[in-house]
Design an enzyme around this catalytic site. Structure first.
Site, PDB file in Angstrom:
ATOM      1  N   LYS A  99     -26.380  56.979  -1.544  1.00  0.00           N
ATOM      2  CA  LYS A  99     -26.382  56.035  -0.712  1.00  0.00           C
ATOM      3  C   LYS A  99     -25.367  54.965  -0.426  1.00  0.00           C
ATOM      4  O   LYS A  99     -25.654  54.090   0.064  1.00  0.00           O
ATOM      5  CB  LYS A  99     -27.926  55.539  -0.578  1.00  0.00           C
ATOM      6  CG  LYS A  99     -28.938  56.259  -0.242  1.00  0.00           C
ATOM      7  CD  LYS A  99     -28.892  57.124   0.919  1.00  0.00           C
ATOM      8  CE  LYS A  99     -29.995  57.915   1.216  1.00  0.00           C
ATOM      9  NZ  LYS A  99     -29.824  58.726   2.369  1.00  0.00           N
ATOM     10  N   GLY A 100     -24.333  55.238  -1.126  1.00  0.00           N
ATOM     11  CA  GLY A 100     -23.304  54.439  -1.058  1.00  0.00           C
ATOM     12  C   GLY A 100     -22.052  54.697  -0.034  1.00  0.00           C
ATOM     13  O   GLY A 100     -21.068  53.912   0.148  1.00  0.00           O
ATOM     14  N   GLY A 101     -22.432  55.590   0.831  1.00  0.00           N
ATOM     15  CA  GLY A 101     -21.480  55.978   2.052  1.00  0.00           C
ATOM     16  C   GLY A 101     -20.374  56.849   1.766  1.00  0.00           C
ATOM     17  O   GLY A 101     -19.514  56.919   2.234  1.00  0.00           O
ATOM     18  N   THR A 102     -20.530  57.464   0.402  1.00  0.00           N
ATOM     19  CA  THR A 102     -19.574  58.377  -0.050  1.00  0.00           C
ATOM     20  C   THR A 102     -19.290  59.699   1.004  1.00  0.00           C
ATOM     21  O   THR A 102     -18.290  60.057   1.243  1.00  0.00           O
ATOM     22  CB  THR A 102     -19.538  58.896  -1.445  1.00  0.00           C
ATOM     23  OG1 THR A 102     -20.971  59.225  -1.469  1.00  0.00           O
ATOM     24  CG2 THR A 102     -19.103  57.963  -2.275  1.00  0.00           C
ATOM     25  N   ARG A 103     -20.401  60.103   1.461  1.00  0.00           N
ATOM     26  CA  ARG A 103     -20.167  61.307   2.629  1.00  0.00           C
ATOM     27  C   ARG A 103     -19.521  60.826   3.785  1.00  0.00           C
ATOM     28  O   ARG A 103     -18.752  61.897   4.123  1.00  0.00           O
ATOM     29  CB  ARG A 103     -21.858  61.564   2.735  1.00  0.00           C
ATOM     30  CG  ARG A 103     -21.795  62.613   3.957  1.00  0.00           C
ATOM     31  CD  ARG A 103     -20.997  63.704   3.649  1.00  0.00           C
ATOM     32  NE  ARG A 103     -21.460  64.685   2.457  1.00  0.00           N
ATOM     33  CZ  ARG A 103     -21.014  65.875   2.077  1.00  0.00           C
ATOM     34  NH1 ARG A 103     -20.130  66.464   2.495  1.00  0.00           N
ATOM     35  NH2 ARG A 103     -21.643  66.377   1.021  1.00  0.00           N
TER      36      ARG A 103
HETATM   37  N1  LIG Z   1     -20.122  52.371   7.430  1.00  0.00           N
HETATM   38  C1  LIG Z   1     -21.327  52.621   7.222  1.00  0.00           C
HETATM   39  N2  LIG Z   1     -22.190  51.443   7.278  1.00  0.00           N
HETATM   40  C2  LIG Z   1     -23.560  51.575   6.971  1.00  0.00           C
HETATM   41  N3  LIG Z   1     -24.099  52.529   6.422  1.00  0.00           N
HETATM   42  C3  LIG Z   1     -23.164  53.662   6.517  1.00  0.00           C
HETATM   43  C4  LIG Z   1     -22.045  53.661   6.673  1.00  0.00           C
HETATM   44  N4  LIG Z   1     -21.525  55.080   6.473  1.00  0.00           N
HETATM   45  C5  LIG Z   1     -22.380  55.535   5.735  1.00  0.00           C
HETATM   46  N5  LIG Z   1     -23.855  54.853   5.938  1.00  0.00           N
HETATM   47  C6  LIG Z   1     -24.993  55.211   5.572  1.00  0.00           C
HETATM   48  O1  LIG Z   1     -25.240  55.523   4.016  1.00  0.00           O
HETATM   49  C7  LIG Z   1     -26.012  56.502   3.690  1.00  0.00           C
HETATM   50  C8  LIG Z   1     -25.234  57.673   3.304  1.00  0.00           C
HETATM   51  O2  LIG Z   1     -24.894  57.497   2.069  1.00  0.00           O
HETATM   52  P1  LIG Z   1     -24.310  58.733   0.921  1.00  0.00           P
HETATM   53  O3  LIG Z   1     -23.348  59.256   1.659  1.00  0.00           O
HETATM   54  O4  LIG Z   1     -23.796  57.855  -0.318  1.00  0.00           O
HETATM   55  O5  LIG Z   1     -25.543  59.518   0.944  1.00  0.00           O
HETATM   56  S1  LIG Z   1     -25.922  60.530  -0.215  1.00  0.00           S
HETATM   57  O6  LIG Z   1     -26.149  59.581  -1.329  1.00  0.00           O
HETATM   58  O7  LIG Z   1     -24.779  61.223  -0.476  1.00  0.00           O
HETATM   59  O8  LIG Z   1     -27.131  60.960   0.399  1.00  0.00           O
HETATM   60  C9  LIG Z   1     -26.690  56.962   5.128  1.00  0.00           C
HETATM   61  O9  LIG Z   1     -27.866  56.142   5.333  1.00  0.00           O
HETATM   62  P2  LIG Z   1     -29.168  56.561   5.748  1.00  0.00           P
HETATM   63  O10 LIG Z   1     -28.923  57.268   6.995  1.00  0.00           O
HETATM   64  O11 LIG Z   1     -30.171  55.395   5.632  1.00  0.00           O
HETATM   65  O12 LIG Z   1     -29.386  57.916   4.626  1.00  0.00           O
HETATM   66  C10 LIG Z   1     -25.580  56.494   6.097  1.00  0.00           C
HETATM   67  O13 LIG Z   1     -25.923  56.199   7.434  1.00  0.00           O
END
Ligand SMILES: Nc1ncnc2c1ncn2[C@@H]1O[C@H](COP(=O)(O)OS(=O)(=O)O)[C@@H](OP(=O)(O)O)[C@H]1O
EC number: 2.8.2.-
Length: 138
Positions: A99-103
């Site tokens: 959930k750190g936004g790596t995707r």
């Molecule tokens: N720029 C920005 N600002 C705020 N939030 C953001 C941003 N980019 C990605 N996201 C949110 O990050 C969540 C996905 O993180 P990951 O890609 O690390 O997810 S995962 O762990 O691989 O499942 C996912 O949150 P959730 O929708 O709550 O799952 C994304 O919406």
């Protein structure tokens, strides 16, 4: 192997995300973020994420005046583009917590035509290390 340019290995959702991509220039830095541009496109992955990106130029490139091609990225250890079917180790990793936004990072970088990236995390270092580097090459 190929699914629209994406490689898939397994389907489990990882606790840690480790995605692979090729994006380095000769200095080992990405030039992908230098010039802002519209990332939207019909074939782009992460369409939902890209829709949240900056607004596209409404006029956009016209058929009579196509946009300049993206710069070709020279890799540090290859002087020529890899031949089709050539497998090699990744040149860059994205490492982050769940959930750190790596995707989102991956999807933005993947939009560059010179980037080839896995579709799912290979978990080489934590689960598949024993398979060796031949397995890790893609
Ligand atoms: N720029 C920005 N600002 C705020 N939030 C953001 C941003 N980019 C990605 N996201 C949110 O990050 C969540 C996905 O993180 P990951 O890609 O690390 O997810 S995962 O762990 O691989 O499942 C996912 O949150 P959730 O929708 O709550 O799952 C994304 O919406």
């Amino acid at each position: 192997m190929d699914n629209g340019g994406q490689w898939k290995r397994g389907s489990s959702r990882p606790r840690w995300l480790l995605s692979l991509l090729c994006c380095c220039d000769d200095l080992g830095r990405s030039r992908l973020l230098g010039a802002p541009r519209c990332l939207r496109g019909p074939g782009a992955g992460g369409q939902k994420l890209l829709q949240k990106s900056r607004a596209c130029d409404p006029a956009g490139p016209t058929p009579s005046a196509p946009a300049a091609p993206a710069p070709r990225l020279a890799s540090a250890n290859h002087s020529a583009p890899p031949k089709l079917g050539t497998k090699r180790l990744p040149q860059a990793l994205i490492v982050g917590v769940k959930k750190g936004g790596t995707r989102a990072v991956l999807e933005f970088i993947r939009a560059h035509p010179d980037v080839r990236a896995l579709g799912t995390e290979p978990h080489f270092f934590d689960r598949n290390y024993g398979r060796g580097l031949d397995w890790y090459r893609y």
